[in-house]
Write a protein that holds these residues in place. Structure first.
Motif, PDB file in Angstrom:
ATOM      1  N   PRO A 134       0.935  -1.122  -0.053  1.00  0.00           N
ATOM      2  CA  PRO A 134      -0.071  -0.062   0.089  1.00  0.00           C
ATOM      3  C   PRO A 134       0.930   1.213   0.136  1.00  0.00           C
ATOM      4  CG  PRO A 134       0.187  -0.941   2.275  1.00  0.00           C
ATOM      5  CD  PRO A 134       0.897  -1.750   1.259  1.00  0.00           C
ATOM      6  N   TYR A 135       2.315   0.925  -0.124  1.00  0.00           N
ATOM      7  CA  TYR A 135       3.102   2.127   0.033  1.00  0.00           C
ATOM      8  C   TYR A 135       3.395   2.722  -1.254  1.00  0.00           C
ATOM      9  CZ  TYR A 135       3.387   0.498   4.758  1.00  0.00           C
ATOM     10  OH  TYR A 135       3.125  -0.104   5.948  1.00  0.00           O
ATOM     11  N   ILE A 136       3.757   3.921  -1.192  1.00  0.00           N
ATOM     12  CA  ILE A 136       3.946   4.768  -2.499  1.00  0.00           C
ATOM     13  C   ILE A 136       5.591   5.082  -2.913  1.00  0.00           C
ATOM     14  CG2 ILE A 136       3.451   7.265  -3.492  1.00  0.00           C
ATOM     15  CD1 ILE A 136       1.309   7.463  -1.423  1.00  0.00           C
ATOM     16  N   THR A 161      -8.484 -11.236 -12.705  1.00  0.00           N
ATOM     17  CA  THR A 161      -7.997 -12.538 -12.749  1.00  0.00           C
ATOM     18  C   THR A 161      -6.557 -12.410 -12.822  1.00  0.00           C
ATOM     19  OG1 THR A 161      -9.885 -13.150 -13.698  1.00  0.00           O
ATOM     20  CG2 THR A 161      -8.056 -14.748 -13.701  1.00  0.00           C
ATOM     21  N   PRO A 162      -5.619 -12.697 -11.969  1.00  0.00           N
ATOM     22  CA  PRO A 162      -5.824 -12.860 -10.521  1.00  0.00           C
ATOM     23  C   PRO A 162      -6.515 -11.581  -9.785  1.00  0.00           C
ATOM     24  CG  PRO A 162      -3.623 -12.662 -10.687  1.00  0.00           C
ATOM     25  CD  PRO A 162      -4.041 -12.601 -12.117  1.00  0.00           C
ATOM     26  N   PRO A 163      -7.048 -11.908  -8.847  1.00  0.00           N
ATOM     27  CA  PRO A 163      -7.556 -10.889  -8.117  1.00  0.00           C
ATOM     28  C   PRO A 163      -6.624  -9.732  -7.341  1.00  0.00           C
ATOM     29  CG  PRO A 163      -8.658 -12.770  -7.129  1.00  0.00           C
ATOM     30  CD  PRO A 163      -7.633 -13.421  -8.115  1.00  0.00           C
ATOM     31  N   LEU A 164      -6.942  -8.611  -7.613  1.00  0.00           N
ATOM     32  CA  LEU A 164      -5.856  -7.441  -6.809  1.00  0.00           C
ATOM     33  C   LEU A 164      -6.781  -6.732  -5.951  1.00  0.00           C
ATOM     34  CD1 LEU A 164      -4.738  -6.114 -10.458  1.00  0.00           C
ATOM     35  CD2 LEU A 164      -3.304  -7.667  -8.816  1.00  0.00           C
ATOM     36  N   GLN A 165      -5.768  -6.253  -4.918  1.00  0.00           N
ATOM     37  CA  GLN A 165      -6.117  -5.495  -3.675  1.00  0.00           C
ATOM     38  C   GLN A 165      -6.950  -4.141  -4.164  1.00  0.00           C
ATOM     39  OE1 GLN A 165      -3.014  -5.014  -1.272  1.00  0.00           O
ATOM     40  NE2 GLN A 165      -2.707  -7.154  -0.616  1.00  0.00           N
ATOM     41  N   LEU A 182      -0.237  10.911   7.572  1.00  0.00           N
ATOM     42  CA  LEU A 182      -0.742   9.769   6.863  1.00  0.00           C
ATOM     43  C   LEU A 182      -1.414  10.130   5.338  1.00  0.00           C
ATOM     44  CD1 LEU A 182      -1.580   6.718   6.268  1.00  0.00           C
ATOM     45  CD2 LEU A 182      -3.808   7.263   7.307  1.00  0.00           C
ATOM     46  N   ARG A 183      -0.767   9.912   4.212  1.00  0.00           N
ATOM     47  CA  ARG A 183      -1.108  10.132   2.896  1.00  0.00           C
ATOM     48  C   ARG A 183      -1.979   9.194   2.503  1.00  0.00           C
ATOM     49  NH1 ARG A 183       3.156  10.860  -2.199  1.00  0.00           N
ATOM     50  NH2 ARG A 183       1.503  11.865  -3.555  1.00  0.00           N
ATOM     51  N   PHE A 184      -3.098   9.708   1.797  1.00  0.00           N
ATOM     52  CA  PHE A 184      -4.306   8.787   1.293  1.00  0.00           C
ATOM     53  C   PHE A 184      -4.388   9.110   0.061  1.00  0.00           C
ATOM     54  CE2 PHE A 184      -9.133   8.591   1.711  1.00  0.00           C
ATOM     55  CZ  PHE A 184      -8.888   7.028   1.225  1.00  0.00           C
ATOM     56  N   VAL A 185      -4.215   8.277  -0.768  1.00  0.00           N
ATOM     57  CA  VAL A 185      -4.214   8.470  -2.439  1.00  0.00           C
ATOM     58  C   VAL A 185      -5.284   7.389  -3.070  1.00  0.00           C
ATOM     59  CG1 VAL A 185      -2.911   8.485  -4.628  1.00  0.00           C
ATOM     60  CG2 VAL A 185      -2.041   9.225  -2.269  1.00  0.00           C
ATOM     61  N   LEU A 186      -5.939   7.673  -3.983  1.00  0.00           N
ATOM     62  CA  LEU A 186      -6.643   6.895  -5.126  1.00  0.00           C
ATOM     63  C   LEU A 186      -6.188   6.951  -6.255  1.00  0.00           C
ATOM     64  CD1 LEU A 186      -8.919   5.040  -5.391  1.00  0.00           C
ATOM     65  CD2 LEU A 186     -10.650   7.049  -5.739  1.00  0.00           C
ATOM     66  N   ARG A 187      -5.798   5.903  -6.849  1.00  0.00           N
ATOM     67  CA  ARG A 187      -5.076   5.919  -8.253  1.00  0.00           C
ATOM     68  C   ARG A 187      -6.290   5.194  -9.149  1.00  0.00           C
ATOM     69  NH1 ARG A 187      -1.055   8.341 -10.166  1.00  0.00           N
ATOM     70  NH2 ARG A 187      -0.119   6.572 -11.362  1.00  0.00           N
ATOM     71  N   HIS A 188      -6.567   5.955 -10.230  1.00  0.00           N
ATOM     72  CA  HIS A 188      -7.335   5.372 -11.238  1.00  0.00           C
ATOM     73  C   HIS A 188      -6.732   4.748 -12.216  1.00  0.00           C
ATOM     74  CE1 HIS A 188     -11.149   5.317 -13.632  1.00  0.00           C
ATOM     75  NE2 HIS A 188     -10.296   5.925 -14.547  1.00  0.00           N
ATOM     76  N   GLN A 189      -6.883   3.239 -12.490  1.00  0.00           N
ATOM     77  CA  GLN A 189      -6.007   2.724 -13.305  1.00  0.00           C
ATOM     78  C   GLN A 189      -6.820   1.575 -14.304  1.00  0.00           C
ATOM     79  OE1 GLN A 189      -4.196   0.467 -10.275  1.00  0.00           O
ATOM     80  NE2 GLN A 189      -2.448   2.035 -10.311  1.00  0.00           N
ATOM     81  N   PRO A 190      -7.810   2.432 -15.177  1.00  0.00           N
ATOM     82  CA  PRO A 190      -8.593   1.613 -15.797  1.00  0.00           C
ATOM     83  C   PRO A 190      -7.554   0.612 -17.057  1.00  0.00           C
ATOM     84  CG  PRO A 190      -8.518   3.862 -16.784  1.00  0.00           C
ATOM     85  CD  PRO A 190      -7.784   3.707 -15.487  1.00  0.00           C
ATOM     86  N   ASN A 191      -7.941  -0.616 -17.344  1.00  0.00           N
ATOM     87  CA  ASN A 191      -7.338  -1.622 -18.186  1.00  0.00           C
ATOM     88  C   ASN A 191      -5.961  -1.340 -18.176  1.00  0.00           C
ATOM     89  OD1 ASN A 191      -9.837  -2.061 -19.459  1.00  0.00           O
ATOM     90  ND2 ASN A 191      -9.585  -0.139 -20.640  1.00  0.00           N
ATOM     91  N   ALA A 192      -5.448  -1.244 -16.628  1.00  0.00           N
ATOM     92  CA  ALA A 192      -3.914  -1.086 -16.456  1.00  0.00           C
ATOM     93  C   ALA A 192      -3.646  -1.526 -15.037  1.00  0.00           C
ATOM     94  CB  ALA A 192      -3.353   0.325 -16.715  1.00  0.00           C
ATOM     95  N   LYS A 193      -4.790  -1.953 -14.285  1.00  0.00           N
ATOM     96  CA  LYS A 193      -4.386  -2.026 -12.689  1.00  0.00           C
ATOM     97  C   LYS A 193      -3.435  -3.415 -12.723  1.00  0.00           C
ATOM     98  CE  LYS A 193      -6.779  -2.732  -8.496  1.00  0.00           C
ATOM     99  NZ  LYS A 193      -8.031  -2.872  -7.773  1.00  0.00           N
ATOM    100  N   ASN A 194      -2.517  -3.397 -11.900  1.00  0.00           N
ATOM    101  CA  ASN A 194      -1.810  -4.530 -11.983  1.00  0.00           C
ATOM    102  C   ASN A 194      -1.244  -4.736 -10.300  1.00  0.00           C
ATOM    103  OD1 ASN A 194       0.217  -2.477 -11.481  1.00  0.00           O
ATOM    104  ND2 ASN A 194       1.402  -3.204 -13.521  1.00  0.00           N
ATOM    105  N   GLY A 195      -1.832  -3.968  -9.477  1.00  0.00           N
ATOM    106  CA  GLY A 195      -1.371  -3.958  -8.139  1.00  0.00           C
ATOM    107  C   GLY A 195      -0.187  -3.181  -7.655  1.00  0.00           C
ATOM    108  N   THR A 196       0.307  -2.261  -8.595  1.00  0.00           N
ATOM    109  CA  THR A 196       1.383  -1.352  -8.391  1.00  0.00           C
ATOM    110  C   THR A 196       0.825   0.022  -8.487  1.00  0.00           C
ATOM    111  OG1 THR A 196       2.340  -1.182 -10.309  1.00  0.00           O
ATOM    112  CG2 THR A 196       3.030  -3.130  -9.127  1.00  0.00           C
ATOM    113  N   TYR A 197       1.571   0.977  -7.891  1.00  0.00           N
ATOM    114  CA  TYR A 197       1.125   2.340  -7.999  1.00  0.00           C
ATOM    115  C   TYR A 197       1.140   3.047  -9.411  1.00  0.00           C
ATOM    116  CZ  TYR A 197       0.715   7.403  -6.244  1.00  0.00           C
ATOM    117  OH  TYR A 197       0.695   8.592  -5.936  1.00  0.00           O
ATOM    118  N   ALA A 198       2.281   2.512 -10.180  1.00  0.00           N
ATOM    119  CA  ALA A 198       2.667   3.331 -11.345  1.00  0.00           C
ATOM    120  C   ALA A 198       1.488   3.455 -12.523  1.00  0.00           C
ATOM    121  CB  ALA A 198       3.744   2.688 -12.082  1.00  0.00           C
ATOM    122  N   PRO A 199       0.603   2.317 -12.790  1.00  0.00           N
ATOM    123  CA  PRO A 199      -0.184   2.708 -13.975  1.00  0.00           C
ATOM    124  C   PRO A 199      -1.413   3.695 -13.697  1.00  0.00           C
ATOM    125  CG  PRO A 199      -0.063   0.410 -13.523  1.00  0.00           C
ATOM    126  CD  PRO A 199       0.744   1.274 -12.223  1.00  0.00           C
TER     127      PRO A 199
END
Length: 213
Positions: A134-136, A161-165, A182-199
């Motif tokens: 969960p860290y940045i 598939t497989p499930p991601l957090q 505490l920094r609180f961030v929401l990332r929007h990752q359409p068709n790119a979510k892979n469990g990491t911050y970057a996409p």
């Protein structure tokens, strides 16, 4: 989709919200999801050892008649030392009647949303980055401390598939008494979510003061 238009929200230790603009013509515009304004973001916590021990923190956007952010305010998060807290994220649009629950919309679009939580100050040994973390990336670390003794883990999964957090539910584990942010961030990752911050891009980026006592 939550989207920040014309401005980037900068994290400040004072927990105030500012828009970083390149010209006077740019204005901070409230985050939106579809046609809904995001006006409040909450973290609601329940102590696993004592369900009657609950606490929360809130970040609120005050909008003008055009939907632009005119000011913000936030509350601090106060936690007990050496404890575990179950956490739920709640996001609201209070411009509607009845209030619209934006976090329900995020749940429906869970396969391209991912929350991140960054306690600071933090040591380099505790700043573990990678899939499932969960860290940045790029967060400054402190060589000598004192550190904010807060560890965070997401506890929910999407239907990829497989499930991601996702991060709509989480586990906060506190250590010894300490203070920080505490920094609180929401990332929007359409068709790119892979469990990491970057996409993708950042939908929401705010900061809470934290005291563990």
């Amino acid at each position: 989709m939550l989207k920040l238009k014309h401005a980037t929200y900068a994290l400040l230790a004072t927990a105030l919200f500012y828009a970083s603009c390149s010209s006077k013509s740019e204005q901070a515009v409230a985050p939106t999801i579809a046609n809904e304004q995001l006006t409040s973001a909450y973290l609601k916590l329940t102590n696993e050892a004592n369900p009657s021990d609950t606490t929360s923190c809130r970040y609120r956007f005050h909008l003008d008649n055009n939907g632009n952010v005119k000011s913000t305010d936030s509350t601090a998060l106060v936690l007990k030392a050496n404890s575990k807290y179950d956490v739920k994220v709640l996001m609201l649009d209070t411009t509607q009647s009845p209030t619209f629950v934006v976090s329900d919309e995020i749940k429906q679009r869970q396969n391209y949303h991912l929350f991140f939580f960054q306690p600071t100050p933090i040591s380099s040994a505790n700043l573990v980055i990678g899939t499932g973390s969960p860290y940045i990336p790029g967060t400054p670390t402190s060589a000598s401390g004192p550190y904010l003794n807060l560890a965070i883990a997401r506890t929910d999964l999407d239907s990829n598939t497989p499930p991601l957090q996702i991060g709509l539910t989480d586990l906060f584990t506190t250590g010894a008494a300490s203070t920080g942010n505490l920094r609180f961030v929401l990332r929007h990752q359409p068709n790119a979510k892979n469990g990491t911050y970057a996409p993708g891009s950042t939908d929401l980026d705010v900061n809470f003061k934290v005291t563990i006592q």
